[in-house]
Design a protein around this motif. Structure first.
Motif, PDB file in Angstrom:
ATOM      1  N   GLN A 149     -10.006   0.334  -1.054  1.00  0.00           N
ATOM      2  CA  GLN A 149     -10.294  -0.858  -1.834  1.00  0.00           C
ATOM      3  C   GLN A 149     -10.262  -2.097  -0.938  1.00  0.00           C
ATOM      4  OE1 GLN A 149      -7.588   1.066  -2.243  1.00  0.00           O
ATOM      5  NE2 GLN A 149      -5.860  -0.024  -3.110  1.00  0.00           N
ATOM      6  N   THR A 170       0.143   5.573   0.292  1.00  0.00           N
ATOM      7  CA  THR A 170      -0.748   6.731   0.294  1.00  0.00           C
ATOM      8  C   THR A 170       0.123   7.968   0.118  1.00  0.00           C
ATOM      9  OG1 THR A 170      -0.623   7.161   2.668  1.00  0.00           O
ATOM     10  CG2 THR A 170      -2.290   5.604   1.956  1.00  0.00           C
ATOM     11  N   LEU A 171      -0.384   8.948  -0.588  1.00  0.00           N
ATOM     12  CA  LEU A 171       0.379  10.170  -0.836  1.00  0.00           C
ATOM     13  C   LEU A 171      -0.504  11.382  -0.581  1.00  0.00           C
ATOM     14  CD1 LEU A 171       2.032   8.977  -4.168  1.00  0.00           C
ATOM     15  CD2 LEU A 171       3.221   9.320  -1.996  1.00  0.00           C
ATOM     16  N   LYS A 172       0.089  12.434  -0.072  1.00  0.00           N
ATOM     17  CA  LYS A 172      -0.696  13.646   0.164  1.00  0.00           C
ATOM     18  C   LYS A 172      -1.150  14.208  -1.182  1.00  0.00           C
ATOM     19  CE  LYS A 172       0.722  14.620   4.737  1.00  0.00           C
ATOM     20  NZ  LYS A 172       1.335  15.465   5.741  1.00  0.00           N
ATOM     21  N   TYR A 174      -1.993  -0.368  10.373  1.00  0.00           N
ATOM     22  CA  TYR A 174      -1.911   1.028   9.904  1.00  0.00           C
ATOM     23  C   TYR A 174      -2.779   1.276   8.665  1.00  0.00           C
ATOM     24  CZ  TYR A 174       0.568   5.518   9.387  1.00  0.00           C
ATOM     25  OH  TYR A 174       0.892   6.836   9.315  1.00  0.00           O
ATOM     26  N   PHE A 175      -2.812   0.302   7.766  1.00  0.00           N
ATOM     27  CA  PHE A 175      -3.520   0.499   6.495  1.00  0.00           C
ATOM     28  C   PHE A 175      -4.882  -0.173   6.487  1.00  0.00           C
ATOM     29  CE2 PHE A 175       0.490   2.091   5.401  1.00  0.00           C
ATOM     30  CZ  PHE A 175       0.364   2.827   4.252  1.00  0.00           C
ATOM     31  N   THR A 223       5.894  -1.019   7.899  1.00  0.00           N
ATOM     32  CA  THR A 223       5.241   0.209   7.446  1.00  0.00           C
ATOM     33  C   THR A 223       6.177   1.389   7.711  1.00  0.00           C
ATOM     34  OG1 THR A 223       4.244   0.470   9.615  1.00  0.00           O
ATOM     35  CG2 THR A 223       2.892  -0.560   7.925  1.00  0.00           C
ATOM     36  N   TYR A 237       0.832  -1.202   0.000  1.00  0.00           N
ATOM     37  CA  TYR A 237       0.000   0.000   0.000  1.00  0.00           C
ATOM     38  C   TYR A 237       0.865   1.250   0.000  1.00  0.00           C
ATOM     39  CZ  TYR A 237      -3.934  -2.962   1.036  1.00  0.00           C
ATOM     40  OH  TYR A 237      -4.892  -3.937   0.962  1.00  0.00           O
ATOM     41  N   ASP A 288      -6.325   9.488   3.440  1.00  0.00           N
ATOM     42  CA  ASP A 288      -5.015   8.892   3.166  1.00  0.00           C
ATOM     43  C   ASP A 288      -5.068   7.392   2.928  1.00  0.00           C
ATOM     44  OD1 ASP A 288      -3.251  11.053   5.457  1.00  0.00           O
ATOM     45  OD2 ASP A 288      -3.720  11.264   3.344  1.00  0.00           O
ATOM     46  N   ASP A 309       6.897   5.967   6.764  1.00  0.00           N
ATOM     47  CA  ASP A 309       6.503   7.214   6.118  1.00  0.00           C
ATOM     48  C   ASP A 309       7.358   7.462   4.880  1.00  0.00           C
ATOM     49  OD1 ASP A 309       4.497   7.965   7.949  1.00  0.00           O
ATOM     50  OD2 ASP A 309       6.011   8.697   9.349  1.00  0.00           O
ATOM     51  N   GLY A 363       5.833  -4.774  12.437  1.00  0.00           N
ATOM     52  CA  GLY A 363       6.981  -3.879  12.544  1.00  0.00           C
ATOM     53  C   GLY A 363       6.824  -2.669  11.661  1.00  0.00           C
ATOM     54  N   GLY A 364       7.578  -1.643  11.982  1.00  0.00           N
ATOM     55  CA  GLY A 364       7.522  -0.449  11.149  1.00  0.00           C
ATOM     56  C   GLY A 364       8.437   0.622  11.681  1.00  0.00           C
ATOM     57  N   ARG A 365       8.484   1.682  10.924  1.00  0.00           N
ATOM     58  CA  ARG A 365       9.294   2.827  11.317  1.00  0.00           C
ATOM     59  C   ARG A 365       8.335   3.925  11.761  1.00  0.00           C
ATOM     60  NH1 ARG A 365      14.293   5.028   8.932  1.00  0.00           N
ATOM     61  NH2 ARG A 365      14.581   6.996  10.041  1.00  0.00           N
ATOM     62  N   ILE A 421       1.804   0.734  12.824  1.00  0.00           N
ATOM     63  CA  ILE A 421       2.629  -0.277  12.163  1.00  0.00           C
ATOM     64  C   ILE A 421       1.714  -1.292  11.486  1.00  0.00           C
ATOM     65  CG2 ILE A 421       4.686   0.014  13.583  1.00  0.00           C
ATOM     66  CD1 ILE A 421       3.821  -2.331  15.230  1.00  0.00           C
ATOM     67  N   GLY A 422       2.326  -2.140  10.691  1.00  0.00           N
ATOM     68  CA  GLY A 422       1.532  -2.971   9.797  1.00  0.00           C
ATOM     69  C   GLY A 422       0.943  -4.215  10.431  1.00  0.00           C
ATOM     70  N   THR A 425       2.563   7.580   3.265  1.00  0.00           N
ATOM     71  CA  THR A 425       2.904   6.403   4.068  1.00  0.00           C
ATOM     72  C   THR A 425       2.954   5.191   3.148  1.00  0.00           C
ATOM     73  OG1 THR A 425       0.567   6.035   4.505  1.00  0.00           O
ATOM     74  CG2 THR A 425       1.782   7.260   6.171  1.00  0.00           C
ATOM     75  N   LEU A 426       3.622   4.164   3.614  1.00  0.00           N
ATOM     76  CA  LEU A 426       3.656   2.942   2.810  1.00  0.00           C
ATOM     77  C   LEU A 426       3.624   1.724   3.705  1.00  0.00           C
ATOM     78  CD1 LEU A 426       6.790   1.792   3.064  1.00  0.00           C
ATOM     79  CD2 LEU A 426       7.218   3.633   1.455  1.00  0.00           C
ATOM     80  N   GLU A 427       3.098   0.658   3.155  1.00  0.00           N
ATOM     81  CA  GLU A 427       3.145  -0.629   3.837  1.00  0.00           C
ATOM     82  C   GLU A 427       3.751  -1.638   2.890  1.00  0.00           C
ATOM     83  OE1 GLU A 427      -0.378  -2.058   5.783  1.00  0.00           O
ATOM     84  OE2 GLU A 427       0.517  -3.989   6.222  1.00  0.00           O
ATOM     85  N   VAL A 470      -0.168   4.449  -6.529  1.00  0.00           N
ATOM     86  CA  VAL A 470      -1.064   4.280  -5.377  1.00  0.00           C
ATOM     87  C   VAL A 470      -2.000   3.104  -5.649  1.00  0.00           C
ATOM     88  CG1 VAL A 470      -2.902   5.346  -4.011  1.00  0.00           C
ATOM     89  CG2 VAL A 470      -0.936   6.717  -4.744  1.00  0.00           C
ATOM     90  N   GLU A 471      -2.485   3.036  -6.890  1.00  0.00           N
ATOM     91  CA  GLU A 471      -3.387   1.939  -7.255  1.00  0.00           C
ATOM     92  C   GLU A 471      -2.660   0.608  -7.306  1.00  0.00           C
ATOM     93  OE1 GLU A 471      -5.282   3.060 -10.898  1.00  0.00           O
ATOM     94  OE2 GLU A 471      -6.053   4.894  -9.971  1.00  0.00           O
TER      95      GLU A 471
END
Lengths: 146, 330
Positions: free
Chosen positions: B257, A49-51, B51-52, A72, A47, B253, A74, B145-147, B76-77, A65-67, A91-92
């Motif tokens: 889906q 997400t972007l501002k 988190y997501f 996960t 995943y 954010d 930033d 885990g995560g940052r 975190i995920g 953010t990303l997963e 993003v998609e």
């Protein structure tokens, strides 16, 4: 342990702390994405997400953010300015970033507000090779005993 | 001398602290902050989103309210989970510069003590797929885990017992067949210490874990407590993690889906819509390593056999083929 051979195109600038790449386009527009070491520390992205476009961002602050499969985190702005475009494709389908992180996997375009000053803190030119070597070494050695 | 790691053993504590404290420490982490390990056990049940995971895409709001469960969303995920006093948590909050950069190495180092703790209890425990702790080949812990800002965070638990009923009740299920598949899968894949070592006591596991930390981190461990500033930051963080807008992230954010429900590293439950005999029906299926192994079809059991054994790619092909049997994402 053999050293990994990371690809860092010489025509880009790099945010040494957050492993983002920056490509200067026309005027003050820069494209931003994640570099080879940044991607290697994440693995497959699930995943992003972007501002949104129009957001004012400051260098070093989160722009998304990303997963990934196992973590996960930033995504940080390498320069200050206004987000002028967001790559909806990544993003998609975050896999685009894994497949082509210096190309189709760009994340945002920023209209940089102070490129002339902030670009001096980015890694490029003759600073690039020593930085790649130092970061590659850090990748392999940093840890609890470091 | 190597920099000591601070150990904060909160013991059995208010549930909000089991999420808020590690977030607060991570958010405030600087190079000068002590790397910290927290051990804790929630005193009451609650739910925790990854988190997501927007609340409304994961949980059935009505059922969550019926069970009167507080909900937190962590930064975190990992997947959504049900947590209660039958779980012992270990939470590592280290400055990122003192953690291996390579993810696999980071998890291996941080999870060495929990894995060895279970081995020392006579269990066949292994770390698999980077961060899955398994006993007898079954998942026995939830690891994430995560940052968070400058902190590298890994959290996990010892699963002494698990309320499968409560977990499956709160999942958002498009129809009962989905919930049934999910419940069966979690029962099959998630293993508890009560099942594999009924006499194991939480205190003994906690003591052993703490004893092993210096060996596996190769650093001294010093018992400590939270400062007043950290307690206040934790209280503030707890409000953020339970904030209604944060739980759904204002729908700005977080992608909305649908995503498959993760049961373990290799097992997921999916749901699709399908047109069958001019009627839109639900098709729920379980995948093991991306191959469909179990299926529930709403009102059309005869289709189930034809789907078992095919891959995700194959069903996606059917989805996109535009054939008379049209499947669409739920």
């Amino acid at each position: 342990m053999s050293k990994k051979d990371y690809n860092f195109p010489a025509d880009l600038h790099y945010d040494g702390k957050n492993h983002m790449w920056v490509k200067k386009e026309n005027d003050n527009i820069v494209l931003v994405g994640i570099d080879a070491i940044g991607l290697d520390t994440l693995g497959d992205l699930a995943y992003i997400t972007l501002k949104p476009e129009g957001t004012i961002v400051k260098k070093g602050e989160p722009i998304g953010t990303l997963e990934a499969a196992k973590m996960t985190g930033d995504i940080f702005a390498p320069v200050s300015g206004k987000i002028s475009a967001v790559n909806a494709a990544c993003v998609e389908n975050p896999g685009i970033v894994n497949d082509d992180h210096y190309g189709k996997g760009w994340m945002v375009a920023i209209d940089a507000s102070d490129w002339s000053t902030e670009s001096t803190a980015l890694i490029s030119g003759e600073k690039l090779q020593p930085w790649i070597e130092a970061e590659t070494h850090r990748m392999e050695t940093q840890g609890f005993d470091a | 001398m190597k920099k000591p790691i601070r150990l904060i053993n909160l013991g059995k504590t208010e549930s909000w602290k089991t999420q808020a404290v590690y977030h607060a420490l991570a958010e405030e982490m600087t190079d000068e902050s002590p790397d910290t390990i927290i051990i804790c056990q929630p005193d009451s049940p609650y739910l925790c989103l990854g988190y997501f995971q927007p609340f409304d895409s994961i949980f059935d709001r009505k059922n969550v309210e019926l069970l009167n469960l507080p909900v937190y969303r962590r930064r975190i995920g990992g997947g959504a989970t049900y947590l209660d006093e039958n779980q012992l948590f270990y939470q590592f909050i280290f400055h990122h510069s003192r953690v291996p950069v390579a993810l696999e190495k980071a998890y291996k180092t941080m999870l060495a003590a929990p894995v060895e703790t279970l081995k020392s209890c006579g269990l066949d425990c292994n770390l698999r797929a980077v961060n899955e702790i398994e006993v007898n080949g079954k998942r026995v812990a939830g690891i994430g885990g995560g940052r968070i800002n400058d902190a590298a965070v890994v959290v996990g638990n010892f699963l002494f017992d698990f309320d499968f009923e409560a977990m499956s009740t709160v999942w958002k299920a498009p129809w009962p067949g989905f919930r049934e598949l999910a419940k069966d899968a979690v029962k099959e894949r998630v293993y508890t210490l009560k099942q594999c070592a009924p006499n194991l006591r939480m205190r003994a596991v906690s003591d052993k874990l703490i004893e092993l930390f210096p060996k596996y981190f190769n650093r001294p461990i010093v018992s400590g407590s939270l400062s007043q500033k950290e307690i206040m930051a934790s209280q503030k963080t707890a409000q953020v993690l339970t904030d209604k807008i944060f739980l759904n992230d204002g729908n700005t954010d977080i992608p909305v889906q649908p995503r498959p429900l993760k049961i373990s590293a290799d097992v997921f439950i999916h749901n699709k819509k399908m047109f069958f005999k001019n009627k839109k029906i639900n098709v729920s299926f379980r995948t093991d390593n991306d191959v469909i192994t179990r299926v529930k079809v709403e009102g059309a059991v005869e289709i189930e056999k034809t789907i078992i054994g095919i891959t995700i790619e194959e069903i996606e092909h059917i989805l996109n083929s535009g054939s008379s049997t049209v499947l669409k994402d739920n």
